[in-house]
Scaffold this motif. Structure first.
Motif, PDB file in Angstrom:
ATOM      1  N   THR A 195      52.967  40.090  48.678  1.00  0.00           N
ATOM      2  CA  THR A 195      53.842  41.226  48.986  1.00  0.00           C
ATOM      3  C   THR A 195      54.768  41.597  47.835  1.00  0.00           C
ATOM      4  OG1 THR A 195      55.523  39.758  49.958  1.00  0.00           O
ATOM      5  CG2 THR A 195      53.847  40.682  51.444  1.00  0.00           C
ATOM      6  N   THR A 247      52.569  44.883  57.333  1.00  0.00           N
ATOM      7  CA  THR A 247      53.571  44.236  58.176  1.00  0.00           C
ATOM      8  C   THR A 247      53.081  44.115  59.607  1.00  0.00           C
ATOM      9  OG1 THR A 247      55.391  45.030  56.801  1.00  0.00           O
ATOM     10  CG2 THR A 247      55.929  44.362  59.045  1.00  0.00           C
ATOM     11  N   GLU A 307      49.894  41.905  60.094  1.00  0.00           N
ATOM     12  CA  GLU A 307      49.974  40.535  59.564  1.00  0.00           C
ATOM     13  C   GLU A 307      49.904  39.548  60.729  1.00  0.00           C
ATOM     14  OE1 GLU A 307      52.846  37.586  56.903  1.00  0.00           O
ATOM     15  OE2 GLU A 307      53.379  39.709  57.122  1.00  0.00           O
TER      16      GLU A 307
END
Length: 456
Positions: free
Chosen positions: A44, A452, A455
């Protein structure tokens, strides 16, 4: 034979080819549930794929999980490429683009599958966090092209990458940027195998529709709900598909062996090294006429390796592998095993499922396989849509799990693991359709929020 696996005997007859699958037959009380799932890995800071080497690479992730679990690494040359859990026959392996795959241990019930998934993610995320490695539960990575994704150092993948360019248009996409969840189930006899294979082949597009979770590629809406499933339609026609011969009278282990003999080979392993035999014939190998190994004949292990390179929608080895679903979140991983266990491990449900599909023609099955990646549950079928078939299939699976009556410590049966599918049926929307609503609305055409929200 120099370099061969001397623990594996030579193939002496056709019976040996058949026995390699037939020895999977076992009584119902010994049936188990195996679940395999692949997670995309990404960094990330900044957002990017994960390389193999380096202090934050996939190798470091493998090393950390090995320390936490005590699982033993296995190697390709000097590179660790996976971990073996010798205590329970499970393990971790790496897919070509670094997808982190758990091959789950054989479980007696779905509660064990759920516990295994939770523990695997607990350990993996604890090791991955300091490495800025994250796990994505989607059928296709939504942002990167194949050329953006670092290759893992596995010799067989080098052989396959080159060959994929010769036999299809999206084979490397399958290898480097797709991820699936798979359920492996047992059979008691040849007749039981045949019935389960036919039911699961026919209903595989239903699973694809229910678990559709890959609408994006390279930052765009692909026009497909399961782009991963579409990729498989353009990978390698010789080793993929719906196995129409499985519905012919007299089908059994021998017929599948004949099919496998006609699928071109990828490799032979000698001295722990992969020999490129891509495109060669196993029939020639049986005669000692493989150009790369003149005079040598194959072992049972060579045959088992070859069987593992076939990729139909349902694969037969010493068990049946359900291969039609996109990877999703943890709940959907267990739900796939719940769906197929409820359908195939209860005799009443198996018969009900067969009644549902037995009238379908080869053209019907091919039509569903072709159209479902794009249209999902809305695929027109039988004067309605596939949604109606899917709702019936989920209901049949639920009834089968009720009859199995396997309870967890809270007294709940296995139907609790169908909750994600019940939500899909209630809303008439697959995971892909829910993502597309956000993409077209609050995300303003960006796939970045997926890193996000999807995930694991």
């Amino acid at each position: 034979m120099a370099g061969a696996d001397t623990s594996s005997p030579l193939i002496e007859s056709r019976a040996d080819l058949i026995e390699a699958m037939e020895r999977g037959c076992k009584p119902a009380e010994q049936w188990r549930i195996g679940t395999e799932h692949e997670k995309h890995v990404f960094h990330t800071d900044p957002l990017r794929p994960v390389t193999y080497e380096g202090p934050q690479g996939v190798r470091a992730l493998l090393d950390g999980v090995a320390r936490e679990t005590g699982w033993e690494p296995f190697y390709d040359g000097e590179n660790p490429i996976g971990l073996r859990n010798d205590a329970s026959a499970g393990g971790i392996s790496l897919e070509p683009g670094g997808q982190f795959e758990l091959s789950g241990a054989p479980m007696a019930d779905l509660h064990g599958t759920a516990d295994e998934m939770a523990e695997h993610m607990r350990v993996s995320k604890a090791v991955a966090a300091p490495l800025d490695i994250h796990f994505l539960g989607l059928g296709v990575t939504p942002l990167w092209a194949v050329s953006d994704i670092p290759a893992m150092p596995k010799s067989r993948y080098g052989i396959m990458t080159k060959y994929m360019g010769e036999v299809g248009t999206l084979g490397t996409s399958m290898m480097y940027r797709s991820a699936t969840v798979q359920t492996n189930l047992d059979f008691s006899s040849e007749a039981d195998m045949v019935k389960k294979l036919r039911v699961s082949l026919a209903l595989q597009p239903v699973a694809t529709a229910l678990f559709a979770n890959s609408p994006f590629s390279e930052g765009r809406d692909t026009g497909y709900l399961s782009f991963r499933s579409h990729i498989w339609l353009n990978t390698d026609d010789a080793r993929t598909g719906m196995l129409p011969f499985a519905f012919e009278d007299g089908f059994g282990f021998e017929h599948y062996a004949d099919h496998a003999l006609d699928v071109p080979m990828y490799f032979v392993i000698r001295d722990k090294k992969y020999i490129n035999v891509a495109g060669e014939s196993f029939r020639a190998f049986l005669k000692g006429e493989l150009p790369q190994l003149p005079g040598e004949k194959p072992t049972i292990k060579d045959w088992e390796d070859h069987l593992s390179t076939l990729f139909p929608e349902v694969r037969l080895k010493q068990f049946l592998e359900m291969r039609g679903a996109d990877m999703g979140d943890s709940g959907h991983v267990v739900a796939l095993s719940a769906f197929w266990t409820g359908l195939l491990y209860d005799e009443v449900s198996l018969e009900s499922a067969w009644e549902l599909v037995k009238g379908w023609s080869e053209e019907d099955r091919d039509y569903l396989r072709r159209e479902v990646p794009r249209l999902g549950l809305s695929t027109p079928f039988d004067r309605s849509s596939l949604f109606d078939i899917a709702a019936q299939a989920v209901g049949i699976a639920e009834a089968g799990l009720v009859r199995r009556n396997r309870l967890n410590t809270a007294g709940q049966d296995e139907t609790i693991h169908l909750a994600p599918l019940e939500e899909t049926i209630r809303t008439s929307k697959s995971p892909a359709e829910r993502w597309l609503e956000k993409f077209r609305g609050e995300w303003n055409g960006s796939v970045l929020p997926l890193f996000t929200e999807a995930e694991i």
